[in-house]
Scaffold this motif. Structure first.
Motif, PDB file in Angstrom:
ATOM      1  N   LEU A  44      -2.919  -0.108 -12.101  1.00 58.12           N
ATOM      2  CA  LEU A  44      -3.305  -1.376 -11.489  1.00 58.12           C
ATOM      3  C   LEU A  44      -3.034  -1.385  -9.986  1.00 58.12           C
ATOM      4  O   LEU A  44      -3.852  -1.865  -9.199  1.00 58.12           O
ATOM      5  N   SER A  45      -1.893  -0.830  -9.587  1.00 62.38           N
ATOM      6  CA  SER A  45      -1.508  -0.857  -8.183  1.00 62.38           C
ATOM      7  C   SER A  45      -2.331   0.113  -7.332  1.00 62.38           C
ATOM      8  O   SER A  45      -2.857  -0.270  -6.292  1.00 62.38           O
ATOM      9  N   TYR A  46      -2.461   1.359  -7.786  1.00 67.85           N
ATOM     10  CA  TYR A  46      -3.067   2.385  -6.939  1.00 67.85           C
ATOM     11  C   TYR A  46      -4.547   2.643  -7.203  1.00 67.85           C
ATOM     12  O   TYR A  46      -5.275   2.981  -6.274  1.00 67.85           O
ATOM     13  N   LEU A  47      -5.006   2.497  -8.427  1.00 70.56           N
ATOM     14  CA  LEU A  47      -6.425   2.733  -8.703  1.00 70.56           C
ATOM     15  C   LEU A  47      -7.247   1.456  -8.625  1.00 70.56           C
ATOM     16  O   LEU A  47      -8.346   1.452  -8.078  1.00 70.56           O
ATOM     17  N   GLU A  48      -6.720   0.376  -9.203  1.00 72.24           N
ATOM     18  CA  GLU A  48      -7.423  -0.906  -9.143  1.00 72.24           C
ATOM     19  C   GLU A  48      -7.132  -1.635  -7.835  1.00 72.24           C
ATOM     20  O   GLU A  48      -7.762  -2.637  -7.535  1.00 72.24           O
ATOM     21  N   LYS A  49      -6.136  -1.141  -7.082  1.00 70.71           N
ATOM     22  CA  LYS A  49      -5.733  -1.697  -5.784  1.00 70.71           C
ATOM     23  C   LYS A  49      -5.408  -3.198  -5.860  1.00 70.71           C
ATOM     24  O   LYS A  49      -5.743  -3.970  -4.969  1.00 70.71           O
ATOM     25  N   MET A  50      -4.739  -3.575  -6.943  1.00 73.52           N
ATOM     26  CA  MET A  50      -4.339  -4.969  -7.116  1.00 73.52           C
ATOM     27  C   MET A  50      -3.024  -5.217  -6.401  1.00 73.52           C
ATOM     28  O   MET A  50      -2.171  -4.339  -6.346  1.00 73.52           O
ATOM     29  N   LYS A  51      -2.859  -6.422  -5.889  1.00 71.65           N
ATOM     30  CA  LYS A  51      -1.577  -6.824  -5.321  1.00 71.65           C
ATOM     31  C   LYS A  51      -0.591  -7.003  -6.476  1.00 71.65           C
ATOM     32  O   LYS A  51      -0.986  -7.255  -7.606  1.00 71.65           O
ATOM     33  N   GLN A  52       0.694  -6.871  -6.170  1.00 69.69           N
ATOM     34  CA  GLN A  52       1.707  -6.907  -7.221  1.00 69.69           C
ATOM     35  C   GLN A  52       1.695  -8.206  -8.028  1.00 69.69           C
ATOM     36  O   GLN A  52       1.856  -8.172  -9.247  1.00 69.69           O
ATOM     37  N   ASP A  53       1.493  -9.335  -7.374  1.00 64.25           N
ATOM     38  CA  ASP A  53       1.512 -10.596  -8.129  1.00 64.25           C
ATOM     39  C   ASP A  53       0.338 -10.681  -9.103  1.00 64.25           C
ATOM     40  O   ASP A  53       0.490 -11.122 -10.241  1.00 64.25           O
ATOM     41  N   ALA A  54      -0.852 -10.214  -8.694  1.00 60.50           N
ATOM     42  CA  ALA A  54      -2.022 -10.238  -9.577  1.00 60.50           C
ATOM     43  C   ALA A  54      -1.859  -9.225 -10.715  1.00 60.50           C
ATOM     44  O   ALA A  54      -2.196  -9.513 -11.872  1.00 60.50           O
ATOM     45  N   ALA A  55      -1.332  -8.048 -10.399  1.00 58.38           N
ATOM     46  CA  ALA A  55      -1.117  -7.023 -11.425  1.00 58.38           C
ATOM     47  C   ALA A  55      -0.061  -7.482 -12.426  1.00 58.38           C
ATOM     48  O   ALA A  55      -0.212  -7.273 -13.638  1.00 58.38           O
TER      49      ALA A  55
END
Length: 171
Positions: A44-55
């Motif tokens: 979620l963090s590195y491939l989907e590039k989501m911010k931590q709160d959204a992930a």
């Protein structure tokens, strides 16, 4: 006694379960275990590039829990890469979509592991050093609960349960 770990929501199918440096036999390597929920935080963090709160919201955990999980995962991967260890992906406290153990598109838990409950073991496993399972111990079937002595040099997931044929996990 501490609080029980909250299950994390994992919404992807992952079939590759082991990575190792080339040119070295698997039984000669120390092993680092990355849990399914730790891998999801990385994805979620590195491939989907989501911010931590959204992930964290997607995994249904608090943002600080997501941050610690992600940091622990990156440290494990760095340890494996720098020190030439193999990486096994298995276990963890997770739930697939539907919260009933069913996986993406209703296909069940990832790779047949943790059947029915979407839950498995967590933490490190590997050869020499802290946090290892060592040569002794037992393999247990996550499906029917059958237990048998661990055979040194043979990872439990490579052993099929004699009762139901499911891949065993380390107890």
């Amino acid at each position: 006694m501490g609080r029980p770990r909250k299950r994390r929501m994992v919404d992807f199918e992952h079939n590759v379960r082991h990575f190792k440096p080339s040119g070295t036999r698997l039984n000669e390597l120390e092993e680092v275990n990355i849990t399914i929920d730790e891998l999801e935080s990385l994805r979620l963090s590195y491939l989907e590039k989501m911010k931590q709160d959204a992930a964290a919201e997607k995994m249904q955990i608090h943002q600080s829990t997501f941050q610690r999980t992600l940091q622990r995962t990156v440290q494990k991967i760095a340890d494996a890469l720098v020190h030439g260890k193999s990486i096994r992906v298995e276990g963890g406290d997770y739930t697939m979509p539907g919260k009933d153990g069913t996986g993406p598109m209703g296909q069940g838990p990832v790779g047949g592991q943790n059947q029915g409950q979407g839950r498995g073991q967590r933490g490190f496993r590997g050869g020499k050093g802290a946090g290892t399972a060592g040569p002794g111990g037992e393999c247990v079937c996550p499906n029917c609960g059958h237990e048998q002595a661990h055979q040194a040099g043979v990872p439990c997931p490579q052993v099929k349960c004699p009762e139901c044929g499911t891949a065993m996990v380390r107890k």
